[in-house]
Design an enzyme around this catalytic site. Structure first.
Site, PDB file in Angstrom:
ATOM      1  N   HIS A   1       0.835  -1.199   0.000  1.00 54.60           N
ATOM      2  CA  HIS A   1       0.000   0.000   0.000  1.00 54.60           C
ATOM      3  C   HIS A   1       0.869   1.249   0.000  1.00 54.60           C
ATOM      4  CE1 HIS A   1      -4.184  -1.413   0.521  1.00 54.60           C
ATOM      5  NE2 HIS A   1      -3.542  -2.527   0.821  1.00 54.60           N
ATOM      6  N   PRO A   2       0.423   2.279  -0.699  1.00 55.89           N
ATOM      7  CA  PRO A   2       1.198   3.524  -0.741  1.00 55.89           C
ATOM      8  C   PRO A   2       0.980   4.362   0.514  1.00 55.89           C
ATOM      9  CG  PRO A   2      -0.817   3.796  -1.982  1.00 55.89           C
ATOM     10  CD  PRO A   2      -0.782   2.346  -1.532  1.00 55.89           C
TER      11      PRO A   2
ATOM     12  N   GLU B   1      -9.261   6.861  -4.571  1.00 55.12           N
ATOM     13  CA  GLU B   1      -9.606   6.854  -3.147  1.00 55.12           C
ATOM     14  C   GLU B   1      -8.987   8.046  -2.412  1.00 55.12           C
ATOM     15  OE1 GLU B   1      -9.896   2.000  -3.291  1.00 55.12           O
ATOM     16  OE2 GLU B   1      -8.129   2.934  -2.403  1.00 55.12           O
ATOM     17  N   GLN B   2      -7.718   8.316  -2.682  1.00 55.42           N
ATOM     18  CA  GLN B   2      -7.059   9.434  -2.007  1.00 55.42           C
ATOM     19  C   GLN B   2      -7.633  10.774  -2.459  1.00 55.42           C
ATOM     20  OE1 GLN B   2      -2.859   9.472  -1.256  1.00 55.42           O
ATOM     21  NE2 GLN B   2      -2.715   7.234  -1.178  1.00 55.42           N
TER      22      GLN B   2
ATOM     23  N   ALA C   1      -9.140   2.816   5.157  1.00 57.15           N
ATOM     24  CA  ALA C   1     -10.106   2.910   4.064  1.00 57.15           C
ATOM     25  C   ALA C   1     -10.616   4.352   4.074  1.00 57.15           C
ATOM     26  CB  ALA C   1     -11.236   1.913   4.266  1.00 57.15           C
ATOM     27  N   VAL C   2     -10.174   5.137   3.111  1.00 54.14           N
ATOM     28  CA  VAL C   2     -10.428   6.575   3.143  1.00 54.14           C
ATOM     29  C   VAL C   2     -11.788   6.985   2.592  1.00 54.14           C
ATOM     30  CG1 VAL C   2      -7.973   7.150   3.079  1.00 54.14           C
ATOM     31  CG2 VAL C   2      -9.268   7.030   0.940  1.00 54.14           C
TER      32      VAL C   2
ATOM     33  N   PHE D   1       0.833   3.455   6.976  1.00 54.63           N
ATOM     34  CA  PHE D   1      -0.471   3.657   7.588  1.00 54.63           C
ATOM     35  C   PHE D   1      -1.536   3.336   6.552  1.00 54.63           C
ATOM     36  CE2 PHE D   1      -4.097   6.517   8.481  1.00 54.63           C
ATOM     37  CZ  PHE D   1      -4.408   6.096   9.764  1.00 54.63           C
ATOM     38  N   ILE D   2      -2.477   2.474   6.918  1.00 50.30           N
ATOM     39  CA  ILE D   2      -3.534   2.051   5.995  1.00 50.30           C
ATOM     40  C   ILE D   2      -4.877   2.335   6.628  1.00 50.30           C
ATOM     41  CG2 ILE D   2      -4.560   0.106   4.749  1.00 50.30           C
ATOM     42  CD1 ILE D   2      -1.716  -1.192   4.883  1.00 50.30           C
TER      43      ILE D   2
ATOM     44  N   SER E   1      -6.126   3.514  -5.867  1.00 48.36           N
ATOM     45  CA  SER E   1      -5.561   4.332  -4.789  1.00 48.36           C
ATOM     46  C   SER E   1      -5.661   5.814  -5.105  1.00 48.36           C
ATOM     47  CB  SER E   1      -4.098   3.949  -4.532  1.00 48.36           C
ATOM     48  OG  SER E   1      -4.018   2.685  -3.926  1.00 48.36           O
TER      49      SER E   1
END
Length: 165
Positions: free
Chosen positions: A63-64, A83-84, A118-119, A115-116, A80
């Protein structure tokens, strides 16, 4: 759907970790003509949960960083990036970006994975608050939390790919 089609379609649901989809298919966890969100998610999660801790760590490390260098360079996966951006992480002030950078570095140093969270449905302030709270967790607690978040991200991505029933 054959194995190749299944992995092509769902191999990216767990970030850069097609082995999850491969195992779910191979273990007969998701076969059939009528695939839906719940069925595919259950199969993928089952495959993820029986992975070794080292394999899970690899999924976490795939994950980034949030609002990190890959985002700046435009090198996030399509999922990603969407989502971001949806959480406003592509529109940070210089001060906010620096705060994310500092937290990303401290978190990665402490836990050994990014750090992960779900945004989807969260804003940058929600994410920062979670970041600041979770950085105080133990490694075991945070590993478990990160795995839960990966499973939630997978569910949200599947909801974009499949019908719910």
């Amino acid at each position: 759907m054959n194995r190749t089609e299944f992995v092509d379609r769902f191999g990216g649901v767990f970030e850069h970790s097609p082995f999850i989809a491969e195992r779910a298919y191979d273990d007969d966890l998701v076969r059939g003509e009528h695939l839906n969100v719940d069925r595919v998610h259950a199969g993928l999660v089952a495959a993820f949960r029986v992975a070794s801790d080292e394999e899970k760590l690899g999924v976490l490390r795939a994950h980034p960083d949030l609002a990190g260098r890959l985002a700046i360079a435009g090198e996030l996966t399509e999922d990603s990036a969407r989502e971001q951006a949806g959480a406003g992480l592509d529109r940070l002030s210089p001060e906010e970006h620096q705060r994310f950078t500092d937290l990303n570095s401290a978190y990665l140093e402490k836990f050994g994975f990014p750090f992960i969270i779900a945004v989807r449905g969260l804003g940058k302030d929600d994410i920062l608050a979670a970041f600041e709270t979770r950085i105080g967790n133990s490694r075991d607690d945070e590993f478990a939390t990160a795995c839960e978040q990966v499973e939630k991200i997978a569910l949200l991505r599947l909801e974009d790919l499949l019908p719910s029933t």
